[in-house]
Design an enzyme around this catalytic site. Structure first.
Site, short mmCIF file in Angstrom:
data_model
loop_
_atom_site.label_atom_id
_atom_site.label_comp_id
_atom_site.label_asym_id
_atom_site.label_seq_id
_atom_site.Cartn_x
_atom_site.Cartn_y
_atom_site.Cartn_z
N CYS A 1 -0.28 0.13 2.45
CA CYS A 1 1.08 0.43 2.01
C CYS A 1 1.72 1.58 2.77
CB CYS A 1 1.06 0.69 0.51
SG CYS A 1 0.25 -0.69 -0.33
N HIS B 1 6.92 7.74 -2.54
CA HIS B 1 6.15 6.51 -2.51
C HIS B 1 6.22 5.88 -3.91
CE1 HIS B 1 3.27 3.66 -1.06
NE2 HIS B 1 2.34 4.01 -1.92
N GLU C 1 1.25 12.29 -6.24
CA GLU C 1 2.41 12.54 -5.37
C GLU C 1 3.23 13.71 -5.89
OE1 GLU C 1 4.92 9.14 -4.59
OE2 GLU C 1 5.93 10.18 -2.93
N LYS D 1 10.85 1.66 -5.45
CA LYS D 1 10.01 0.66 -6.13
C LYS D 1 10.45 0.42 -7.57
CE LYS D 1 6.15 1.64 -3.05
NZ LYS D 1 6.69 2.82 -2.32
N HIS E 1 6.83 -3.00 -5.24
CA HIS E 1 6.08 -2.43 -4.13
C HIS E 1 5.96 -3.49 -3.02
CE1 HIS E 1 3.49 -0.16 -1.74
NE2 HIS E 1 2.57 0.21 -2.61
N PHE F 1 -3.75 2.41 0.36
CA PHE F 1 -5.18 2.28 0.10
C PHE F 1 -5.93 2.59 1.39
CE2 PHE F 1 -4.82 -1.19 -3.45
CZ PHE F 1 -4.46 -0.21 -4.36
#
Lengths: 82, 404
Positions: free
Chosen positions: B156, B291, B302, B323, B328, B392
């Site tokens: 991502c 994010h 975050e 998002k 996402h 990830f």
């Protein structure tokens, strides 16, 4: 080889080429692969369909001599009759 | 070691295909108006019809993730004024596209054929469609781009990495311009089941980043493409400059295969690197496009990272998550969010975090709940934002974007 079989083979080839994006009106017996924007990946797909529907294998060396729509139809027709 | 002076890199074109519709302005206008694009727990590009944009041959030669990328690139090149002719030697124009997974729909479809009918039924197009670099290859072919052409894969964070890498390619002189961005189309059975089995997806199907009730991300799909040019070359050709990519920071957590470092150290460092690269400090930042995935772990980590990187300014700077409107988009997210951020800066508007109602203890930043807000800028001459993308694998990317 009966007319019916030849028609079926023509039909397979033409319908496949249409699926690949060639315009119906451009698909003539004399049309070259370049003229109808058919490349090696399309021919590999065509070979799959032909084998599936007619049991005829179109492999490496065979392909070198098949340069037009008509060449393909004749090749399949002859091999099927053999 | 002091950084050497690097050329400036400007954005001259943007394009997007997102669950809110086709077009960069559609994304910006609809998100800032509070629209979201969720249906049945996902955010599909439901109205996207490939053959509206591509010939039948082009459409069948491309996995859905590549189709999105191609359509976004057409818009980006038009907006850069490149539609009729490339402005530079094609060998000096690159393409760097990000994706998380690549053509997984093609992979699954062909695996079905292999299982059901055997090897001879697998398509000769399977590999060229599923390969993760299919997107950059397709853009190169379509637009005649002959410089450095490749894709980057970092889950991502891929969209962010792609843009940062494109920026560096220009700064280092490998290219005069780079078409860059990210694309993803992973709304497929295997992908859904895989994300669900690791409990990453929201079981309620609601994306509410930073809200106390958040329970996972909601998967979307789409693409965004930006045209980046060497600033001097762009000005010389009289291009309209949409934004400047001021800075890029990238780090790794070295913490866990999927979980972010809860202290936010890696994310914080990416933000600090991006600001340092830009020659700016937290005092100069007007907005953060987070994010903000709507997972428990990301949003908490975050927030911690933002507090480290921005210090006393963290609570004053609006932070929102795209998002919350489109879900996402995995490897496309960083690029879509960069395109959204450029437009937010241009219009001096902080887009909202939709669905945010219930704060969590310790998560006390200005998340721009539910309604867009006018953006107050530290300088009258410019607006500056950070855009975060984490993936990830512990990948952290921050871009620093500026508009006049």
């Amino acid at each position: 080889m009966s007319t019916t079989t030849t028609n079926e083979i023509e039909n397979t080839v033409i319908e496949s080429l249409k699926t690949f994006g060639a315009k119906a009106e451009d698909i003539t017996r004399d049309a070259t692969w370049e003229a109808i924007d058919v490349d090696s990946l399309d021919l590999a797909e065509l070979a799959q369909v032909v084998e599936d529907e007619h049991g005829v294998k179109m492999e490496g060396d065979d392909m070198k001599h098949i340069k037009t729509v008509g060449d393909a139809i004749d090749f399949i027709t002859e091999k099927k009759a053999a | 070691m002091p950084r050497r002076e690097l050329p400036d890199v400007v954005v001259t074109g943007i394009g997007a295909v997102t669950p809110l519709g086709v077009g960069a302005s559609t994304l910006h206008d609809r998100w800032t108006a509070g629209a979201s694009a969720f249906r049945d727990g996902e955010a599909p590009c439901a109205d996207f019809e490939p053959t509206d944009h591509l010939s039948m041959k082009e459409a069948r030669r491309a996995d859905r993730f590549t189709q999105f990328g191609v359509v976004a690139s057409d818009e980006a090149l038009r907006s850069a004024g490149w539609a009729d002719e490339l402005p530079y030697d094609p060998f000096r124009i690159g393409c760097v596209l990000g994706t998380g997974i690549g053509g997984i729909g093609t992979l699954e479809g062909n695996h079905d054929k292999l299982r059901d009918k055997g090897a001879r039924d697998v398509s000769p197009l399977a590999i060229p469609l599923m390969m993760s670099n299919a997107g950059s290859a397709a853009l190169s072919l379509r637009h005649g781009l002959k410089g450095p052409i490749f894709s980057v894969v970092s889950a991502c964070a891929a969209g962010g990495h792609a843009i940062g890498t494109a920026m560096r390619a220009i700064q280092c002189g490998d290219a005069q311009a780079v078409v860059t961005g990210g694309s993803e189309a992973a709304l497929t059975p295997l992908s859904r089941a895989s994300f669900a089995s690791m409990s990453a997806l929201s079981p309620t199907g609601v994306s509410r980043p930073f809200d106390n009730r958040r329970d996972g991300f909601v998967m979307g799909e789409g693409a965004a493409v930006l045209v980046l040019e060497d600033g001097e070359s762009a000005r010389a050709r009289g291009a309209t400059i949409l934004a400047t990519v001021r800075g890029y920071g990238a780090t790794g957590d070295a913490h866990h295969l999927t979980a972010p470092d809860s202290e936010g150290a890696g994310g914080a460092r990416a933000m600090m690197l991006a600001m340092a690269d830009a020659g700016l400090t937290a005092a100069d930042i007007d907005y953060v496009n987070a994010h903000g995935t709507s997972t428990q772990l990301n949003d908490r980590a975050e927030t911690a990272a933002l507090k480290i990187a921005l210090g006393d300014y963290a609570r004053k700077i609006p932070v929102s998550s795209t998002k919350s409107a489109i879900g996402h988009l995995l490897g496309a997210a960083g690029a879509v969010e960069a395109v959204a951020t450029v437009q937010a800066l241009r219009d001096r508007i902080s887009p909202p975090t939709l669905g945010y109602d219930e704060p969590e203890d310790g998560m006390d930043l200005d998340y721009v709940p539910n309604f867009a807000q006018p953006m107050t800028t530290a300088s009258d001459e410019r607006a500056v934002a950070l855009s975060n993308s984490f993936g990830f694998g512990g990948h952290n990317v921050t871009l620093c974007l500026e508009t006049a």
